[in-house]
Design a protein around this motif. Sequence first.
Motif, PDB file in Angstrom:
ATOM      1  N   VAL A  43       5.203  -8.327   6.912  1.00  0.00           N
ATOM      2  CA  VAL A  43       4.995  -8.421   5.434  1.00  0.00           C
ATOM      3  C   VAL A  43       5.670  -8.528   4.799  1.00  0.00           C
ATOM      4  CG1 VAL A  43       3.417  -7.087   3.569  1.00  0.00           C
ATOM      5  CG2 VAL A  43       2.475  -6.811   5.985  1.00  0.00           C
ATOM      6  N   LEU A  44       5.728  -9.637   3.732  1.00  0.00           N
ATOM      7  CA  LEU A  44       6.700 -10.046   2.636  1.00  0.00           C
ATOM      8  C   LEU A  44       6.061 -10.307   1.212  1.00  0.00           C
ATOM      9  CD1 LEU A  44       8.664 -12.783   5.270  1.00  0.00           C
ATOM     10  CD2 LEU A  44       9.594 -10.140   4.974  1.00  0.00           C
ATOM     11  N   ILE A  45       7.095  -9.610   0.523  1.00  0.00           N
ATOM     12  CA  ILE A  45       6.222  -9.898  -1.501  1.00  0.00           C
ATOM     13  C   ILE A  45       7.772 -10.644  -2.061  1.00  0.00           C
ATOM     14  CG2 ILE A  45       6.178  -8.289  -3.019  1.00  0.00           C
ATOM     15  CD1 ILE A  45       5.630  -6.301  -1.920  1.00  0.00           C
ATOM     16  N   ASP A  46       7.498 -11.585  -2.679  1.00  0.00           N
ATOM     17  CA  ASP A  46       7.959 -12.371  -3.581  1.00  0.00           C
ATOM     18  C   ASP A  46       7.608 -11.488  -5.376  1.00  0.00           C
ATOM     19  OD1 ASP A  46       8.420 -13.972  -5.552  1.00  0.00           O
ATOM     20  OD2 ASP A  46      10.256 -14.543  -4.021  1.00  0.00           O
ATOM     21  N   VAL A  47       8.232 -11.277  -6.324  1.00  0.00           N
ATOM     22  CA  VAL A  47       7.189 -11.154  -7.795  1.00  0.00           C
ATOM     23  C   VAL A  47       8.512 -11.288  -8.451  1.00  0.00           C
ATOM     24  CG1 VAL A  47       7.467  -8.550  -9.239  1.00  0.00           C
ATOM     25  CG2 VAL A  47       7.405  -8.775  -7.019  1.00  0.00           C
ATOM     26  N   SER A  48       8.017 -12.646  -9.396  1.00  0.00           N
ATOM     27  CA  SER A  48       9.331 -13.423 -10.323  1.00  0.00           C
ATOM     28  C   SER A  48       9.992 -12.232 -10.898  1.00  0.00           C
ATOM     29  CB  SER A  48       7.401 -13.756 -10.874  1.00  0.00           C
ATOM     30  OG  SER A  48       7.547 -13.093 -11.857  1.00  0.00           O
ATOM     31  N   ASP A  49      10.233 -13.561 -11.418  1.00  0.00           N
ATOM     32  CA  ASP A  49      11.993 -12.708 -12.544  1.00  0.00           C
ATOM     33  C   ASP A  49      11.643 -12.409 -13.511  1.00  0.00           C
ATOM     34  OD1 ASP A  49      13.875 -13.784 -10.529  1.00  0.00           O
ATOM     35  OD2 ASP A  49      14.323 -15.677 -11.415  1.00  0.00           O
ATOM     36  N   TYR A 136       5.259  -2.484  -3.498  1.00  0.00           N
ATOM     37  CA  TYR A 136       5.739  -1.384  -3.127  1.00  0.00           C
ATOM     38  C   TYR A 136       6.029  -1.739  -1.636  1.00  0.00           C
ATOM     39  CZ  TYR A 136       5.766   2.913  -0.032  1.00  0.00           C
ATOM     40  OH  TYR A 136       6.258   3.399   1.412  1.00  0.00           O
ATOM     41  N   ALA A 137       6.955  -2.067  -0.867  1.00  0.00           N
ATOM     42  CA  ALA A 137       7.143  -2.248   0.333  1.00  0.00           C
ATOM     43  C   ALA A 137       7.231  -1.029   1.347  1.00  0.00           C
ATOM     44  CB  ALA A 137       8.824  -3.160   0.891  1.00  0.00           C
ATOM     45  N   HIS A 138       6.901  -0.652   2.716  1.00  0.00           N
ATOM     46  CA  HIS A 138       7.005   0.163   2.968  1.00  0.00           C
ATOM     47  C   HIS A 138       7.777  -0.425   4.418  1.00  0.00           C
ATOM     48  CE1 HIS A 138       5.921   3.168   6.174  1.00  0.00           C
ATOM     49  NE2 HIS A 138       5.264   3.794   5.411  1.00  0.00           N
ATOM     50  N   SER A 139       8.712   1.033   4.442  1.00  0.00           N
ATOM     51  CA  SER A 139       9.781   0.745   5.466  1.00  0.00           C
ATOM     52  C   SER A 139       9.944  -0.123   6.626  1.00  0.00           C
ATOM     53  CB  SER A 139      10.512   2.565   5.485  1.00  0.00           C
ATOM     54  OG  SER A 139       9.509   2.897   5.861  1.00  0.00           O
ATOM     55  N   THR A 140       8.226   0.260   7.538  1.00  0.00           N
ATOM     56  CA  THR A 140       8.152  -0.353   8.527  1.00  0.00           C
ATOM     57  C   THR A 140       8.212  -1.564   8.265  1.00  0.00           C
ATOM     58  OG1 THR A 140       5.978  -0.395   7.959  1.00  0.00           O
ATOM     59  CG2 THR A 140       6.574   1.601   9.128  1.00  0.00           C
ATOM     60  N   GLY A 141       8.123  -2.633   7.263  1.00  0.00           N
ATOM     61  CA  GLY A 141       8.125  -4.042   7.367  1.00  0.00           C
ATOM     62  C   GLY A 141       6.529  -4.613   7.241  1.00  0.00           C
ATOM     63  N   LYS A 142       5.968  -3.834   7.483  1.00  0.00           N
ATOM     64  CA  LYS A 142       4.622  -4.026   8.007  1.00  0.00           C
ATOM     65  C   LYS A 142       3.408  -3.450   7.005  1.00  0.00           C
ATOM     66  CE  LYS A 142       5.266  -3.753  12.934  1.00  0.00           C
ATOM     67  NZ  LYS A 142       4.887  -2.978  14.160  1.00  0.00           N
ATOM     68  N   LEU A 143       3.959  -3.247   6.091  1.00  0.00           N
ATOM     69  CA  LEU A 143       2.560  -2.509   4.256  1.00  0.00           C
ATOM     70  C   LEU A 143       3.286  -3.354   3.628  1.00  0.00           C
ATOM     71  CD1 LEU A 143       0.122  -1.039   3.750  1.00  0.00           C
ATOM     72  CD2 LEU A 143       1.210   0.981   4.285  1.00  0.00           C
ATOM     73  N   GLY A 144       2.563  -3.300   2.760  1.00  0.00           N
ATOM     74  CA  GLY A 144       2.911  -3.788   1.106  1.00  0.00           C
ATOM     75  C   GLY A 144       2.207  -4.038   0.357  1.00  0.00           C
ATOM     76  N   VAL A 145       2.199  -3.508  -1.274  1.00  0.00           N
ATOM     77  CA  VAL A 145       1.043  -3.396  -2.211  1.00  0.00           C
ATOM     78  C   VAL A 145       1.793  -4.339  -2.913  1.00  0.00           C
ATOM     79  CG1 VAL A 145       0.092  -1.709  -3.726  1.00  0.00           C
ATOM     80  CG2 VAL A 145       0.404  -1.630  -0.983  1.00  0.00           C
ATOM     81  N   LEU A 146       0.494  -5.182  -3.774  1.00  0.00           N
ATOM     82  CA  LEU A 146       1.119  -5.313  -5.775  1.00  0.00           C
ATOM     83  C   LEU A 146      -0.171  -4.549  -6.401  1.00  0.00           C
ATOM     84  CD1 LEU A 146       1.238  -9.014  -4.337  1.00  0.00           C
ATOM     85  CD2 LEU A 146       2.980  -7.412  -4.714  1.00  0.00           C
TER      86      LEU A 146
END
Length: 258
Positions: A43-49, A136-146
């Motif tokens: 799971v990957l996240i991109d937040v704008s500048d 928020y990105a969980h340390s497992t890399g398999k869970l993310g929240v916006l």
Amino acid sequence: MMDCKKALTEAEGDFDKAVEILRKAGQKVAAKRADNETNEGVVLIDVSDSGKSAKILALACETEPVSKVESFRELANEILQVGVKHHTKDKETLLTLATSDGRTVEERIVELVGKIGEKIVITEFQHVEAEQVVSYAHSTGKLGVLVAFDNTQGNDVTEVGKDVAMQIAAMKPVGLDKDDVDPAIVQKEIEIGMEVARQEGKPEAMLEKIAMGKLGKFYKENTLLNQEFVKDNSITIAQLLEKTVKGLKITAFKRVQI
């Protein structure tokens, strides 16, 4: 390497034709594995500048070793950046967009399926916009929240945003407030509540009233604004927001998990 050799033999040494044969083989692999479960991935996240918009992507595969392969992770990153570049808001559009080599996202996924031999699929692609978006990105890399916040009144709500995002990750709310819960879920909870009451021997005329009482408890436990704050269960998330900035609102949240 043997697949390449066979393709070159079939193509009588024509490299372009061999590539086409391999891609077609990839499509066959994708079709053959279409029913396989994809319980691993990233799971990957991109937040704008500006911090006012964000995207979250889940690219799934069948096994953990594949989720750690460099080509899998590189493709996941490229797919996310394609979505960012084109301001894409849904998975269906994302699949049709061109990547750096001119091929679509869907074509690149099919190619990697052919190389790796596992089902690979975008299980989620979500977009949010607001005055401030916290991730928020969980340390497992398999869970993310916006989490999307409005009416910040110029305040930086990153700290409370992180707390709320971790609450969402842990508590899995099904909606922001009771009006946001899927009507099908509400009906199911009412039916369960009535059946439990019936099994307990409660009078038939009381079943619906009892079920509605249980539904109220369901809303309290499963809708974000009504949940108790995990760091201080004397207040709800709604009260936490009001305590942080008067009138602070969460307009949306996305919880994505492999």
